[in-house]
Design an enzyme around this catalytic site. Structure first.
Site, PDB file in Angstrom:
ATOM      1  N   HIS A 128       9.975  -3.435  -1.198  1.00  0.00           N
ATOM      2  CA  HIS A 128      11.002  -2.390  -1.080  1.00  0.00           C
ATOM      3  C   HIS A 128      10.919  -1.662   0.257  1.00  0.00           C
ATOM      4  O   HIS A 128      11.865  -0.976   0.642  1.00  0.00           O
ATOM      5  CB  HIS A 128      10.912  -1.401  -2.252  1.00  0.00           C
ATOM      6  CG  HIS A 128       9.743  -0.471  -2.219  1.00  0.00           C
ATOM      7  ND1 HIS A 128       8.637  -0.621  -3.019  1.00  0.00           N
ATOM      8  CD2 HIS A 128       9.505   0.644  -1.487  1.00  0.00           C
ATOM      9  CE1 HIS A 128       7.784   0.354  -2.789  1.00  0.00           C
ATOM     10  NE2 HIS A 128       8.283   1.149  -1.864  1.00  0.00           N
TER      11      HIS A 128
ATOM     12  N   ASP B  74       7.233  -7.082  -5.780  1.00  0.00           N
ATOM     13  CA  ASP B  74       7.298  -6.013  -4.782  1.00  0.00           C
ATOM     14  C   ASP B  74       6.280  -6.207  -3.663  1.00  0.00           C
ATOM     15  O   ASP B  74       5.572  -5.268  -3.279  1.00  0.00           O
ATOM     16  CB  ASP B  74       7.099  -4.648  -5.449  1.00  0.00           C
ATOM     17  CG  ASP B  74       7.666  -3.501  -4.608  1.00  0.00           C
ATOM     18  OD1 ASP B  74       8.184  -3.771  -3.505  1.00  0.00           O
ATOM     19  OD2 ASP B  74       7.580  -2.348  -5.047  1.00  0.00           O
TER      20      ASP B  74
ATOM     21  N   SER C  17       3.654   3.520   0.265  1.00  0.00           N
ATOM     22  CA  SER C  17       3.991   2.176  -0.204  1.00  0.00           C
ATOM     23  C   SER C  17       3.518   1.102   0.763  1.00  0.00           C
ATOM     24  O   SER C  17       3.799   1.154   1.954  1.00  0.00           O
ATOM     25  CB  SER C  17       5.501   2.039  -0.380  1.00  0.00           C
ATOM     26  OG  SER C  17       5.924   2.685  -1.539  1.00  0.00           O
TER      27      SER C  17
END
Length: 589
Positions: free
Chosen positions: A161, A192, A270
């Site tokens: 993402h 992901d 992230s």
């Protein structure tokens, strides 16, 4: 041992510089990409500027480094680090056991920083997502940042993402003012994860790759390293493992193994590594919205599966599925009805995907007793480790494509054993469409598209309730019956004299063209182009019918496209290179 004043000075140096205020930031929610029931809970963590009201500080971040300077340059060395911890002990009047824990905690955090300084990078992404209501154009460009770290083979591992729908990607090493152009080598949206490569050899000078470790046990300490909101420098948060179990991955809307930790995982974290000892225990990727310090990291087995699939096949191959929907058999009367003795446990097969290999051998109402010799409990779980249990779906997802699994099945009171070939299965209605343009076909102002969940997400955060109910139910529950099948819908009508009166028929599925059942959007386009009759007929849901003069429809198509500034009558994936369709040429003229 340092005195109290020395300890205070050391502590100040450790924490200096973190709470320097920068541009206001906000958590990037995922409601536009996944089921609203999930998106209300989880957030993933690339971030972008917003209003000052969205600014948040990271209260759980221990400290950050302001440059590539070593601890010695800050007035500390390997010997007095422990002494500084002892000084803190004197101030807080901790017991010897608490002192040892504090010293160990600070030492682990120091080690995580030293290990990460030459590996963890900051990622700058420019992206542009397509509009599914207007599939011939993109939405406005946006910028976001995330984290990543170097792995073997001069590659950078990060979250999918972070680079989804990217148009331009840059990376920057810690302590360096230079940003380098990066390319996305492989991306797996279900898990992901993504792999980046940097062609400039100057970037790799002085970098160290991190090694992958194992799944940590409960209460083991991990340190999450990355570039979260609140500052521009590298940051470390420390926590312990709370649980290990399959969890909903917000970005890809898939159910895979994940590790829950109590370390703060904030926007920008992230893609950063969670370090345990001197190895990577996982990759930070999401948190639980509205909860205090509940974060999630992608565990090493999922990471290895993704990397090995890319190395063996040259691209991402996906995670295997049996294509089954199963029901627990915890009710005594249910087990007695299916002739399950007290010594038998398993799950009831309720639905089978027709495209799966299991469809050839399993039947509805079969009881799956074991998977590859591992017994399945009545609640659908299998033994994991040290009195931990996880759903048996994890065993399926860790299989490589085209591997076989041995199932022990109870059917009509008799035991059977079957070998099933496993491979990734695509749903009838795609859950996500990242890094690709939507498909569309326009004829006489009628805009046809394949039904996808991203199209439904255009109805807003509460898309489950605000999108057309019939389309939503089909998207979530209907199974494919043959390869390549799509649900083609009339998404909208671009008004013109030729289609007046048909505008209320939007958002209905197209079932037939001239009496022929529609298989997918490409098939619909071919049926329209190959029409040899004076009129063309479209049969929709609710027995609704659209009839148009074919020749007038072709002329109107060019007129309507020019009026709405649409460059082509169809998306590029529908155009045959060998024989460009007449409609496409007409509208380009």
């Amino acid at each position: 041992m340092l005195g109290t004043r020395s300890a205070l000075r050391a502590a100040r140096r450790l924490s200096a510089g973190y709470f320097r205020r920068r541009s206001p930031l906000i958590v990037g929610r995922s409601a536009d990409r996944v089921d609203s029931k999930v998106s209300d809970k989880f957030c993933y963590h690339s971030f972008r500027p917003c209003s000052a009201d969205g600014f948040k500080y990271s209260s759980s971040v221990l400290f950050s480094t302001a440059s590539t300077s070593t601890s010695a340059e800050n007035g500390l060395d390997d010997n007095n680090c422990g002494a500084a911890a002892d000084g803190v002990q004197l101030i807080n009047s901790e017991s010897p056991a608490e002192s040892l824990s504090t010293t160990s905690s600070i030492s682990d955090a120091y080690y995580a920083i030293e290990l990460a300084l030459d590996s963890v990078v900051k990622i700058f992404t420019v992206s542009s997502s397509p509009s599914y209501f207007l599939p011939w154009q993109n939405k406005s460009q946006r910028e976001s940042t995330g984290s990543g770290f170097v792995i073997h083979g001069k590659r950078i591992l990060t979250n999918a993402h972070v680079v989804a729908d990217h148009t331009f990607v840059l990376v920057r090493k810690h302590g360096s003012p230079t940003k380098y152009r990066a390319k996305v080598q492989a991306v797996g949206h279900e898990c992901d994860l993504a792999i980046l490569v940097v062609e400039n050899e100057e970037f790799w000078e002085g970098t160290n790759s991190l090694e992958l470790g194992d799944i940590p046990f409960l209460q083991e300490a991990v340190a999450v390293v990355g570039y979260p909101q609140g500052g521009d420098n590298i940051s470390v948060t420390k926590g312990v493992v709370s649980r290990v179990e399959p969890t909903q991955y917000v970005h890809g809307a898939s159910q895979l193994l994940a590790i829950q930790i109590d370390a703060a995982i904030n926007p920008g974290n992230s893609g950063g590594p969670a370090i345990m000892g001197n190895k990577v225990a996982g990759v930070a990727f999401q948190n639980l919205s509205g909860a205090e310090n509940i974060g999630y990291i992608i565990p090493v087995p999922v990471i290895r599966h993704f990397i090995s699939g890319v190395e063996e096949n040259g691209s991402y191959v996906g995670f295997c599925s049996m294509g089954l929907s199963c029901q627990p058999t915890e009710n005594l009367q249910l087990r007695e009805y299916f002739q399950m003795g007290p010594e038998l446990t398993g799950v009831l097969v309720s639905k089978i995907n027709p495209l799966s290999d299991a469809y050839k051998v399993l039947r509805k109402d079969d009881i799956i007793l074991s998977f590859d010799g591992i017994p399945i409990a009545n609640d659908g779980t299998v033994h994991f480790r040290n009195r931990e249990r996880i759903t048996f779906d994890h065993l399926v997802s860790m299989k490589k494509p085209n591997e076989t699994a041995v199932l022990k099945v109870l059917r009509n009171g008799e035991k059977h054993e079957f070998c099933i070939n496993l491979f990734p299965l695509k749903p009838l209605v795609p859950v996500h469409q990242f890094d690709k343009l939507p498909s569309f076909f326009i004829f006489a102002g009628l805009v046809f598209i394949p039904l996808t969940q991203p199209y439904l997400h255009e109805y807003g955060e509460d898309w489950y309730n605000t999108s057309p109910r019939r389309l939503c139910e089909r998207a979530l529950r209907k199974l494919p019956t043959k390869p390549g099948e799509q649900l083609v819908i009339l998404s909208q009508v671009l008004l013109d004299d030729i289609n007046t009166g048909y505008e209320r028929l939007a958002e209905l599925q197209v079932n037939k063209v001239n009496g022929v059942e529609v298989e997918n959007l490409k098939h619909l386009r071919k049926l329209v182009e190959d029409n040899s009759k004076e009129r063309i007929r479209f049969d929709l849901d609710d027995e609704r019918v659209i009839v148009l003069n074919y020749d007038l429809g072709k002329v109107a198509t060019s007129r309507i496209l020019k009026r709405h500034r649409i460059p082509y009558a169809m998306s590029s994936d529908l155009i045959n290179d060998e024989n460009a369709p007449e409609l496409e040429l007409a509208c380009s003229n």
